[in-house]
Design an enzyme around this catalytic site. Structure first.
Site, PDB file in Angstrom:
ATOM      1  N   SER A 118      32.953  96.781  19.551  1.00 50.57           N
ATOM      2  CA  SER A 118      32.988  96.855  20.628  1.00 50.57           C
ATOM      3  C   SER A 118      34.623  97.671  21.363  1.00 50.57           C
ATOM      4  O   SER A 118      35.089  97.971  23.188  1.00 50.57           O
ATOM      5  CB  SER A 118      33.135  95.391  21.074  1.00 50.57           C
ATOM      6  OG  SER A 118      32.582  94.708  20.715  1.00 50.57           O
ATOM      7  N   GLU A 151      26.734 101.548  25.317  1.00 53.38           N
ATOM      8  CA  GLU A 151      27.080 102.165  25.594  1.00 53.38           C
ATOM      9  C   GLU A 151      27.293 103.622  24.487  1.00 53.38           C
ATOM     10  O   GLU A 151      27.512 103.273  24.117  1.00 53.38           O
ATOM     11  CB  GLU A 151      29.065 101.805  25.586  1.00 53.38           C
ATOM     12  CG  GLU A 151      29.188 101.261  27.579  1.00 53.38           C
ATOM     13  CD  GLU A 151      30.495 100.139  27.306  1.00 53.38           C
ATOM     14  OE1 GLU A 151      31.130 100.383  28.403  1.00 53.38           O
ATOM     15  OE2 GLU A 151      30.695  99.741  25.860  1.00 53.38           O
ATOM     16  N   ASN A 190      33.907  96.892  28.821  1.00 50.85           N
ATOM     17  CA  ASN A 190      34.512  95.583  28.048  1.00 50.85           C
ATOM     18  C   ASN A 190      36.931  96.283  28.350  1.00 50.85           C
ATOM     19  O   ASN A 190      37.106  94.225  28.544  1.00 50.85           O
ATOM     20  CB  ASN A 190      35.007  95.316  26.298  1.00 50.85           C
ATOM     21  CG  ASN A 190      34.144  94.685  25.894  1.00 50.85           C
ATOM     22  OD1 ASN A 190      33.497  93.595  26.236  1.00 50.85           O
ATOM     23  ND2 ASN A 190      33.269  94.923  25.085  1.00 50.85           N
TER      24      ASN A 190
HETATM   25  P1  NAI Z   1      28.849  87.754  13.954  1.00 49.68           P
HETATM   26  O1  NAI Z   1      29.526  87.490  13.205  1.00 49.68           O
HETATM   27  O2  NAI Z   1      28.174  87.289  14.813  1.00 49.68           O
HETATM   28  O3  NAI Z   1      27.887  89.089  12.539  1.00 49.68           O
HETATM   29  C1  NAI Z   1      28.791  89.880  11.303  1.00 49.68           C
HETATM   30  C2  NAI Z   1      27.164  90.129  10.459  1.00 49.68           C
HETATM   31  O4  NAI Z   1      27.962  91.338   9.890  1.00 49.68           O
HETATM   32  C3  NAI Z   1      27.569  88.653  10.224  1.00 49.68           C
HETATM   33  O5  NAI Z   1      25.872  88.325   9.336  1.00 49.68           O
HETATM   34  C4  NAI Z   1      28.172  89.188   8.526  1.00 49.68           C
HETATM   35  O6  NAI Z   1      27.812  88.185   7.164  1.00 49.68           O
HETATM   36  C5  NAI Z   1      28.192  90.571   8.724  1.00 49.68           C
HETATM   37  N1  NAI Z   1      28.421  91.491   7.059  1.00 49.68           N
HETATM   38  C6  NAI Z   1      29.926  91.385   7.269  1.00 49.68           C
HETATM   39  N2  NAI Z   1      30.432  91.692   6.008  1.00 49.68           N
HETATM   40  C7  NAI Z   1      29.677  92.974   6.183  1.00 49.68           C
HETATM   41  C8  NAI Z   1      28.750  94.176   5.105  1.00 49.68           C
HETATM   42  N3  NAI Z   1      29.863  94.675   4.267  1.00 49.68           N
HETATM   43  N4  NAI Z   1      28.167  94.238   5.057  1.00 49.68           N
HETATM   44  C9  NAI Z   1      26.899  94.137   5.341  1.00 49.68           C
HETATM   45  N5  NAI Z   1      26.641  93.473   6.704  1.00 49.68           N
HETATM   46  C10 NAI Z   1      28.401  92.740   6.476  1.00 49.68           C
HETATM   47  O7  NAI Z   1      29.761  89.541  14.738  1.00 49.68           O
HETATM   48  P2  NAI Z   1      28.667  89.515  16.244  1.00 49.68           P
HETATM   49  O8  NAI Z   1      28.890  89.143  17.395  1.00 49.68           O
HETATM   50  O9  NAI Z   1      27.182  90.084  15.528  1.00 49.68           O
HETATM   51  O10 NAI Z   1      29.696  91.360  16.488  1.00 49.68           O
HETATM   52  C11 NAI Z   1      29.180  92.300  15.226  1.00 49.68           C
HETATM   53  C12 NAI Z   1      29.448  93.749  16.200  1.00 49.68           C
HETATM   54  O11 NAI Z   1      28.540  93.731  17.420  1.00 49.68           O
HETATM   55  C13 NAI Z   1      31.065  93.837  15.953  1.00 49.68           C
HETATM   56  O12 NAI Z   1      31.803  94.593  16.105  1.00 49.68           O
HETATM   57  C14 NAI Z   1      30.992  93.467  17.924  1.00 49.68           C
HETATM   58  O13 NAI Z   1      32.583  94.024  18.154  1.00 49.68           O
HETATM   59  C15 NAI Z   1      30.095  93.917  18.120  1.00 49.68           C
HETATM   60  N6  NAI Z   1      29.862  93.600  19.670  1.00 49.68           N
HETATM   61  C16 NAI Z   1      29.728  91.758  19.555  1.00 49.68           C
HETATM   62  C17 NAI Z   1      29.314  91.277  20.637  1.00 49.68           C
HETATM   63  C18 NAI Z   1      29.269  89.858  21.096  1.00 49.68           C
HETATM   64  O14 NAI Z   1      28.791  89.551  22.456  1.00 49.68           O
HETATM   65  N7  NAI Z   1      29.526  89.105  19.892  1.00 49.68           N
HETATM   66  C19 NAI Z   1      28.894  92.368  21.767  1.00 49.68           C
HETATM   67  C20 NAI Z   1      28.719  93.945  21.799  1.00 49.68           C
HETATM   68  C21 NAI Z   1      29.394  94.149  20.639  1.00 49.68           C
END
Ligand code: NAI
Length: 284
Positions: A118, A151, A190
């Site tokens: 993000s 995006e 954002n």
């Molecule tokens: P989240 O915390 O729900 O999920 C992250 C996942 O990555 C977890 O399941 C974790 O186990 C996994 N993970 C961590 N380190 C890892 C590794 N080394 N190898 C494989 N898996 C690994 O986070 P979320 O919300 O899904 O965010 C993920 C990305 O998406 C971030 O970059 C965030 O900025 C972006 N994003 C989030 C949005 C939201 O509304 N939460 C919207 C758009 C983008």
């Protein structure tokens, strides 16, 4: 393209994996450990079940999508893939490690490495690889199966071919609407959304209005589908703060600064829907 990898199966990775599988691609999801992988698989399955129950997809399509998804904790299984989308936590060190490992793992020098970040500059992620021309931002919105926008963000070094492939995946394969965004913290959406969300938190923190009244004000007064505090709960308080910190680090503008209440709620483990408590309670 017939197959694609997704790294990380949290809130976003699970949604991205689902839409890719529903579009007919074979998807390999890679998580960091078995526990996270099991949770991610449950998340995708629950979402497919919900879509089926709501009549958004047929039983056959849900089963077909389910059969196209494979889960692993082994990066090496991605070695022959032409395209991967990284969706691990918004933590620079974690993402740099993932891009470094992908660069070492992926055999095809033309393979595209996309990030759902993000706020982290695409150029920074590209610098962790020996193929910066193949690294691109592909920023989906939450919930991914519902939200139409993506995006697409090239860095200064991203090739035209990579940008074209990213747009084509979003529009032709997934039926989303891509927009071109600059490689600046917050991209387009954002950079506008975060100051608004932080203002709502400051208003609540100052006792100007209740969470419910702030949200009702914006849903009924501005026809937003969801109020700002409910939206922070949906995004995750930790993710919201991480994006705000990246924006503040880049622009040093006060409206990107994290309000103390947001920091304290995160310290208390109140991360929004995913933890059961944020500005609202989600515990049954
Ligand atoms: P989240 O915390 O729900 O999920 C992250 C996942 O990555 C977890 O399941 C974790 O186990 C996994 N993970 C961590 N380190 C890892 C590794 N080394 N190898 C494989 N898996 C690994 O986070 P979320 O919300 O899904 O965010 C993920 C990305 O998406 C971030 O970059 C965030 O900025 C972006 N994003 C989030 C949005 C939201 O509304 N939460 C919207 C758009 C983008």
């Amino acid at each position: 393209m017939e197959r694609i990898g997704v790294i990380g199966c949290g809130l976003m990775g699970s949604g991205i994996a689902e839409v890719l599988a529903r579009s007919g691609l074979d998807v390999l999801v890679v998580e960091r450990d078995q526990g996270a992988l099991d949770l991610g698989r449950q998340r995708v399955n629950a979402s497919l079940t919900k879509a089926r129950a709501a009549g958004k997809i047929s039983v056959e399509d849900a089963e077909d999508a389910g059969s196209r998804l494979r889960f692993s904790t082994d990066f090496a299984e991605l070695s022959e893939f032409p395209f991967v989308i990284e969706a691990v936590a918004e933590d620079l060190a974690v993402k740099l490690d993932v891009f470094h490992r992908l660069d070492e793992t992926m055999v095809d020098r033309g393979a595209i490495l996309a990030s759902n970040t993000s706020s982290i500059p695409i150029a920074t992620l590209a610098a962790a690889t020996t193929r910066p021309e193949n690294v691109v931002g592909l920023h989906f919105f939450n919930p991914v199966p519902v939200m139409k926008l993506v995006e697409v963000t090239p860095s200064l070094l991203t090739s035209e071919a990579t940008v074209t492939a990213a747009h084509a995946l979003a529009s032709e394969q997934l039926g989303k609407t891509p927009i071109s965004s600059p490689d600046r913290a917050g991209f387009v959406v954002n950079a506008l959304l975060i100051p608004y969300l932080l203002s709502a938190i400051r208003m609540f923190e100052a006792g100007v209005a209740t969470a419910q009244d702030i949200d009702t004000g914006m849903t009924l007064g501005c026809a937003h589908p969801m109020g700002p505090l409910a939206l922070v709960d949906l995004i995750g308080l930790d993710t919201t703060a991480a994006v705000a910190e990246s924006l503040y680090a880049e622009f040093r503008e006060i409206h990107f600064a994290t309000p103390p209440l947001l920091a304290r709620m995160i310290a208390a483990g109140q991360l929004g829907r995913k933890s059961g408590q944020g500005f609202y309670s989600y515990r049954q």
